[in-house]
Every structure is written in C-alpha cells, then in structure tokens.
Design a protein around this motif. Structure first.
Motif, short mmCIF file in Angstrom:
data_model
loop_
_atom_site.label_atom_id
_atom_site.label_comp_id
_atom_site.label_asym_id
_atom_site.label_seq_id
_atom_site.Cartn_x
_atom_site.Cartn_y
_atom_site.Cartn_z
N SER A 119 1.17 -0.99 -0.45
CA SER A 119 -0.39 0.62 -0.03
C SER A 119 0.23 1.01 0.19
CB SER A 119 -0.96 -0.09 0.96
OG SER A 119 -0.67 -0.47 1.87
N LEU A 154 -4.39 8.61 0.84
CA LEU A 154 -5.41 7.95 -0.11
C LEU A 154 -4.75 5.90 0.86
CD1 LEU A 154 -3.63 8.80 -3.56
CD2 LEU A 154 -6.57 8.24 -3.06
N ASN A 157 -6.67 2.84 1.26
CA ASN A 157 -7.22 2.64 0.16
C ASN A 157 -8.86 3.50 0.24
OD1 ASN A 157 -8.56 2.58 -2.55
ND2 ASN A 157 -8.83 0.46 -1.96
N LYS A 190 -13.77 6.16 -6.77
CA LYS A 190 -13.57 7.58 -5.10
C LYS A 190 -14.41 8.66 -5.79
CE LYS A 190 -8.94 5.98 -4.21
NZ LYS A 190 -9.10 4.35 -3.83
#
Ligand code: ATP
Ligand code: MG
Length: 312
Positions: A119, A154, A157, A190
């Motif tokens: 990530s 971010l 996620n 998003k």
C-alpha cells in the motif's frame, strides 16, 4: 432542488443535516445541508473565511459539530466501519521535512495500522512520487508536497477523499497534475469532496457544486444544471411584462422564458432576436431595449457568493 432522476438511486457518500459550528457564540457554519453522492466530484466553493475548512474538518471528524448530523455512507461519522472509508487532506498536510516521501508514507501507514509495503508503494505510484528516492521533503516543490499529502490521504484505499484547497499555491503545471490525479482516482471509483475559493480550479473537474457564503449553503447545483443556467439568452426590456410574456410564449413555442424583473424578460433557446422584437412591436408592446447576453460560470458564482438569491 431538481435532480436528474437517474442519480436519485445513487447512495450518498456524505450527507450533513443542519450542520452548525459555533465558536464563542459566532456561528461560522450555519445549518448546512450538504449532499455528496457516491461517484461525485463535489466542489465546495466559497470565499476566504466562508467556512469551507471548518465544514470539511467536521466531516472528517477533526472538529466536533456544535449541532447537526453528519452521515458518511449512510452511517454516523463516528462509526468504526466508516472511519476506514475516507481519507482527508485539510489545510497544510502534516509532513516531516527531514524525511523522504516514502518515510513519510511509512510513518503514517504505521500510525493507522497498515503494515504492508504494497500500500505504501501503491500510493507513491498513484501520486507520481515513486522516483523521489532519497530527496527530503524539505526540498520538495509545493506541488510535490501537495501530492504527498494526497498520498497520505490515500493510504488504506478510502472510498471518499476529502481535499481542502489541495490546489492552493500550485503553479499551472502542478494544478494540471493534481487535476489529472483527481480525475483518475474518481474514474477508479472514488468519491471526491474538494474545496476551493477559486472557481477555475474546480470547474474543470467537478460534477457537482456547493456554494457556501458566511457558513451558509447558498446553492447545490450539478454541472448539468449549471450549464443550463449559463446558456446564452436574449433579454428584452418592455413596459409591460404581463402583456409581453404571453405573446413571446405563444409565438415562439420552443423557447424558455424567465422574468428577471418587472420590465425584463430573458428568452433562452433563440438564435435570432429580431423576430421577438417584431412580434411585440406589431402587437403594440413597446420594447425599450434588447440584446443577447451570456452568463459565464464566473459571473454566476460571483453573483451567488455575493449573496444573490438562496437556492437550496
Ligand atoms: P479559507 O478560504 O481562508 O481557507 P475557509 O472557508 O476555510 O477560509 P474557515 O477556515 O472554515 O474558512 O473559517 C471560517 C470562520 O471561522 C473564519 O471566520 C475563521 O476565523 C473562523 N474560525 C475557524 N476556526 C476557528 C477556531 N478554531 N476558533 C475560532 N474561530 C475559528
Ligand atoms: Mg480553509
């Protein structure tokens, strides 16, 4: 407010009901109802001091509302299931200047309990910061710092990104990069809630707008509705609107009319105004003035932000 029927079934990502914040008896956000649907890029626009940051801080759970309710994805903002679904970048991103981009992201990832390298690399990649290597953040350009702020938001996620004036202080290239990033994140699914005091920064990307003035919501409007309102129109000034209006409507069935004041009619959907004037004069309705007008986006927003009619 009129809404496109297709969108009504899309659930809300953010909904505030009567949201209010009072500091020492001064209300800086007043009874605010803000609705962001999933998939929107919602631009919150207002002048300096109008309450944008305070609103976004309340939505992001950083400031406690004095009154009102906030629902994220249909749940109260304190719900632990909701906490992980949004990321925020409000005012200055809290960056460590003597660390690299990666170190900053790793630090935040650890804070929120994300241990995987994937990530970290993912958000650096997404924001175009993968190649910054050993460069310390204190040597970053403004644009790079803002992108790093977005990278931090971010992590995890999130489905919703709350970005407070992320474009502030960027040069044209930086603005373009950030816009492209926002559009890409939105295409990936998003929802974006973004604020600015400069319309031009939002108008290229927003699907919806909220116009805020002195802590109050002046208007929520979709991009399509806004475009409709900003159409060219032919304006006539006549002595008697009540006589002129039916004549225009009967003679020009396909146009839309709007009475601006007791002497002024705006006609939308006309290509040639001469016929209108002729019909009125033939029917003994004197026309004092006439001409085509164009209301551009900037004018529209300025009028609303300066306290024009409240449409909610
Ligand atoms: P800008 O475009 O300058 O960022 P803004 O729209 O984000 O402005 P806010 O920062 O939300 O506006 O501020 C709205 C009002 O609330 C301002 O008058 C500000 O002085 C006041 N305010 C904000 N935070 C506090 C605080 N912690 N205590 C007292 N007043 C505050
Ligand atoms: Mg602000």
């Amino acid at each position: 407010m009129k809404e496109k029927t297709g969108k009504l079934s899309v659930p809300f990502a953010v909904q505030t009901i009567g949201l209010t914040k009072t500091y020492k008896e001064k209300s800086v956000v007043k009874d605010l109802n803000l609705n962001v649907r999933q998939g929107d890029i919602y631009g919150l626009i207002g002048r300096n001091g109008s309450g944008k940051s305070t609103t976004l801080k309340m939505i992001g759970g950083l400031v406690r509302p004095s009154e009102g309710e906030i629902r994220l994805f249909g749940k109260p903002v304190g719900d632990p299931l909701v906490r992980r679904r949004f990321g925020v970048l409000i005012e200055e991103p809290g960056l460590y200047p003597n660390m690299t981009a990666r170190q900053n992201v790793v630090m935040k990832a650890k804070c929120i309990g994300l241990a995987d390298e994937k990530s970290v690399d993912g958000v650096l990649e997404m924001t175009g910061l993968s190649d910054t290597g050993k460069k310390y953040v204190k040597h970053f350009s403004m644009g790079m710092k803002q992108r790093l702020g977005v990278a931090l938001a971010l992590l995890g996620n999130p489905d919703l990104l709350i970005l407070d004036e992320p474009i502030n202080g960027l040069d044209p290239e930086g603005i373009q990069e950030l816009r492209r990033l926002i559009l890409r994140l939105n295409e990936e699914g998003k929802t974006i809630l973004i604020s600015s005091h400069i319309l031009g920064e939002l108008s290229k990307i927003s699907t919806n707008y909220g116009i805020i003035k002195d802590g109050e919501m002046m208007e929520q409007i979709s991009k399509e509705e806004l475009e409709e309102r900003c159409q060219d129109y032919f304006e006539i000034r006549v002595q008697d609107v009540h006589r002129a209006l039916p004549l225009v409507q009967e003679s020009f069935a396909s146009v839309r009319t709007e009475v601006a004041d007791r002497q002024t009619i705006r006609i939308f959907g006309l290509t040639d105004g001469a016929d209108v004037v002729r019909v009125l004069v033939e029917n003994r309705v004197p026309v004092h003035a006439s001409g085509f007008h164009h209301m551009d986006l900037e004018e529209y927003f300025l009028a609303r932000m300066e306290g024009g009619r409240k449409y909610v």
